[in-house]
Enzyme design. Sequence first.
Site, short mmCIF file in Angstrom:
data_model
loop_
_atom_site.label_atom_id
_atom_site.label_comp_id
_atom_site.label_asym_id
_atom_site.label_seq_id
_atom_site.Cartn_x
_atom_site.Cartn_y
_atom_site.Cartn_z
N HIS A 22 0.84 -1.20 0.00
CA HIS A 22 0.00 0.00 0.00
C HIS A 22 0.87 1.25 0.00
O HIS A 22 1.80 1.37 0.79
CB HIS A 22 -0.90 -0.01 1.24
CG HIS A 22 -1.76 1.19 1.34
ND1 HIS A 22 -1.59 2.12 2.34
CD2 HIS A 22 -2.76 1.64 0.57
CE1 HIS A 22 -2.47 3.09 2.17
NE2 HIS A 22 -3.20 2.82 1.10
N ASP A 69 -4.96 3.64 -4.68
CA ASP A 69 -5.04 4.11 -3.30
C ASP A 69 -6.27 5.01 -3.10
O ASP A 69 -6.45 5.98 -3.82
CB ASP A 69 -3.76 4.87 -2.96
CG ASP A 69 -3.55 5.05 -1.47
OD1 ASP A 69 -4.54 5.05 -0.71
OD2 ASP A 69 -2.39 5.21 -1.07
N TYR A 118 10.20 13.03 -12.76
CA TYR A 118 11.37 12.15 -12.74
C TYR A 118 11.78 11.82 -11.31
O TYR A 118 12.13 10.68 -11.00
CB TYR A 118 12.56 12.79 -13.47
CG TYR A 118 12.42 12.89 -14.97
CD1 TYR A 118 11.47 12.16 -15.69
CD2 TYR A 118 13.25 13.72 -15.70
CE1 TYR A 118 11.36 12.26 -17.06
CE2 TYR A 118 13.14 13.83 -17.08
CZ TYR A 118 12.19 13.10 -17.75
OH TYR A 118 12.09 13.19 -19.12
#
Length: 146
Positions: A22, A69, A118
Amino acid sequence: MLKGIDPVIHADLMHAMMRMGHGDDLVLCDINHPAATIAAHTTYGRLLDLSGCGLTEAARAILTLFPLDTFVERPVSRMQVVGDPEARMPIFDAMQDVVDASQGRAIPMEALERFAFYAAAKRSFVIVRTSDPGPYGCFIFKKGVI
């Protein structure tokens, strides 16, 4: 082959997704992304390729197994267009449609500046590169719980 699992999901990708917990992030990107370089910094430590597969096809397959999530406001992030953060690329709407359909509701998506994306990708669990020509086909999915 296994019944009920999209053939896009190969053994290495299944292994990576099953190892994730998670809050871990999966980066799904186009062929232009510096995926191999960034993948060396991830938890998984190596790049996973989905050769011959486009972004929406890959996302559709991944999201059949991968819970997003629900404890964060924006469980999906994408890269902003350099020099025009308000610009909309066709892949943004196409991916939004795939994500929303996978969850049966609208899912807010966060837009990150290129270098912020990035940096976030380096902190991810795994990088999955498709053969999609892009541009700006760079997304981060935050794993939830079932």
